[in-house]
Design an enzyme around this catalytic site. Structure first.
Site, PDB file in Angstrom:
ATOM      1  N   PRO A 134       0.782  -1.225   0.000  1.00  0.00           N
ATOM      2  CA  PRO A 134       0.000   0.000   0.000  1.00  0.00           C
ATOM      3  C   PRO A 134       0.825   1.293   0.000  1.00  0.00           C
ATOM      4  CG  PRO A 134      -0.165  -1.143   2.113  1.00  0.00           C
ATOM      5  CD  PRO A 134       0.496  -2.079   1.156  1.00  0.00           C
ATOM      6  N   ASN A 135       0.319   2.229  -0.750  1.00  0.00           N
ATOM      7  CA  ASN A 135       0.845   3.597  -0.864  1.00  0.00           C
ATOM      8  C   ASN A 135       2.135   3.710  -1.674  1.00  0.00           C
ATOM      9  OD1 ASN A 135      -1.250   4.785   0.801  1.00  0.00           O
ATOM     10  ND2 ASN A 135      -0.282   3.710   2.502  1.00  0.00           N
TER      11      ASN A 135
ATOM     12  N   ARG B  77       4.803  11.085  -2.664  1.00  0.00           N
ATOM     13  CA  ARG B  77       4.460  10.776  -1.271  1.00  0.00           C
ATOM     14  C   ARG B  77       5.619  11.147  -0.352  1.00  0.00           C
ATOM     15  NH1 ARG B  77       4.699   4.671   1.222  1.00  0.00           N
ATOM     16  NH2 ARG B  77       3.838   5.162   3.254  1.00  0.00           N
TER      17      ARG B  77
ATOM     18  N   TYR C  80      10.715   9.539   1.379  1.00  0.00           N
ATOM     19  CA  TYR C  80      10.833   8.462   0.378  1.00  0.00           C
ATOM     20  C   TYR C  80      11.537   8.886  -0.913  1.00  0.00           C
ATOM     21  CZ  TYR C  80       7.631   5.972   3.432  1.00  0.00           C
ATOM     22  OH  TYR C  80       7.072   5.338   4.514  1.00  0.00           O
TER      23      TYR C  80
ATOM     24  N   ASN D 173       8.034  -5.543  -0.885  1.00  0.00           N
ATOM     25  CA  ASN D 173       7.982  -4.377  -0.001  1.00  0.00           C
ATOM     26  C   ASN D 173       6.532  -4.294   0.446  1.00  0.00           C
ATOM     27  OD1 ASN D 173       7.811  -1.981   1.336  1.00  0.00           O
ATOM     28  ND2 ASN D 173       9.023  -0.820  -0.155  1.00  0.00           N
TER      29      ASN D 173
ATOM     30  N   ALA E 197       3.200  -0.709   4.993  1.00  0.00           N
ATOM     31  CA  ALA E 197       2.814  -0.800   6.411  1.00  0.00           C
ATOM     32  C   ALA E 197       2.265  -2.170   6.790  1.00  0.00           C
ATOM     33  CB  ALA E 197       1.787   0.292   6.724  1.00  0.00           C
TER      34      ALA E 197
ATOM     35  N   GLU F 157      12.477  -9.430   1.928  1.00  0.00           N
ATOM     36  CA  GLU F 157      11.704  -8.249   2.338  1.00  0.00           C
ATOM     37  C   GLU F 157      12.543  -6.995   2.097  1.00  0.00           C
ATOM     38  OE1 GLU F 157      10.691  -8.429   6.488  1.00  0.00           O
ATOM     39  OE2 GLU F 157       9.727  -6.445   6.495  1.00  0.00           O
TER      40      GLU F 157
ATOM     41  N   HIS G 128      12.582  -2.665   2.382  1.00  0.00           N
ATOM     42  CA  HIS G 128      12.008  -1.368   2.756  1.00  0.00           C
ATOM     43  C   HIS G 128      12.933  -0.281   2.230  1.00  0.00           C
ATOM     44  CE1 HIS G 128       8.931  -3.058   5.332  1.00  0.00           C
ATOM     45  NE2 HIS G 128       9.841  -3.888   5.782  1.00  0.00           N
TER      46      HIS G 128
ATOM     47  N   ARG H 146      12.965   4.912  12.440  1.00  0.00           N
ATOM     48  CA  ARG H 146      11.742   5.713  12.332  1.00  0.00           C
ATOM     49  C   ARG H 146      10.841   5.471  13.549  1.00  0.00           C
ATOM     50  NH1 ARG H 146       9.189   5.082   6.585  1.00  0.00           N
ATOM     51  NH2 ARG H 146       7.984   6.845   7.399  1.00  0.00           N
TER      52      ARG H 146
HETATM   53  C1  DQA Z   1       8.134   1.143   3.819  1.00  0.00           C
HETATM   54  C2  DQA Z   1       8.215   1.333   5.331  1.00  0.00           C
HETATM   55  C3  DQA Z   1       6.854   1.150   5.966  1.00  0.00           C
HETATM   56  O1  DQA Z   1       6.925   1.356   7.369  1.00  0.00           O
HETATM   57  C4  DQA Z   1       5.871   2.147   5.387  1.00  0.00           C
HETATM   58  O2  DQA Z   1       4.579   1.928   5.926  1.00  0.00           O
HETATM   59  C5  DQA Z   1       5.837   2.139   3.907  1.00  0.00           C
HETATM   60  C6  DQA Z   1       7.093   2.048   3.187  1.00  0.00           C
HETATM   61  C7  DQA Z   1       9.487   1.448   3.135  1.00  0.00           C
HETATM   62  O3  DQA Z   1       9.649   1.040   1.994  1.00  0.00           O
HETATM   63  O4  DQA Z   1      10.341   2.108   3.744  1.00  0.00           O
HETATM   64  O5  DQA Z   1       4.778   2.270   3.293  1.00  0.00           O
HETATM   65  O6  DQA Z   1       7.827  -0.212   3.544  1.00  0.00           O
END
Ligand code: DQA
Length: 140
Positions: free
Chosen positions: A9-10, A17, A22, A72, A75, A96, A98, A105
């Site tokens: 998501p997102n 964003r 990011y 990835n 959240a 995984e 990120h 964070r």
């Molecule tokens: C994320 C880190 C997560 O905590 C966050 O909710 C994201 C992006 C990252 O790529 O740093 O949406 O996965």
């Protein structure tokens, strides 16, 4: 080598964003860069904001269609036991990723419920994390 890349998501909003967190690289830039860097790897690239759709996509790697998965989870890393269970069902290695260093964070980002069922985790190297994940799969 066939790699399924799943983005949660997102991440479709990358580029606009919270750029101070990011950066300005879009998800499309990351996909394009990865495909250019690894011409011998077949990528299936996926993004969804929905937990169920992510799980359905992970199920594509249950059989022999893919040699590895990069995820990835956004959240969902911090909350989704359902995505964790889907990863547990896979026989192929899952990495995984990120973009940010989640450990530097907010407290709620310090724990991922999926890390213990993944081959490894790469966090904090921005879009380069995807490249490192591919390299780890190629070497495994
Ligand atoms: C994320 C880190 C997560 O905590 C966050 O909710 C994201 C992006 C990252 O790529 O740093 O949406 O996965």
């Amino acid at each position: 080598m066939r790699i399924l890349v799943v983005n949660g998501p997102n991440l479709n909003l990358l580029g606009t964003r919270e750029p101070h967190i990011y950066g300005t690289t879009t998800l499309w830039d990351i996909e394009k860069g990865l495909k250019e860097k690894f011409p011998n790897v077949t990528f299936e690239w996926y993004q969804s904001n929905s937990e169920g759709a992510i799980i359905d996509t992970l199920h594509k790697a249950v059989g022999s269609a893919f040699d590895g998965v990069i995820i990835n989870p956004g959240a969902y890393a911090h909350t989704s036991y359902a995505i964790r269970d889907a990863i547990s069902a896979l026989k192929v290695p899952v990495v995984e990723v990120h973009l940010t260093n989640v450990h530097a964070r907010e407290e709620f980002r310090h724990h991922s419920v999926i890390t213990s069922v993944c081959r490894g985790v790469i966090a904090g190297f921005g879009s380069k994390g995807y490249e490192l994940a591919v390299r780890s799969l190629l070497d495994s």
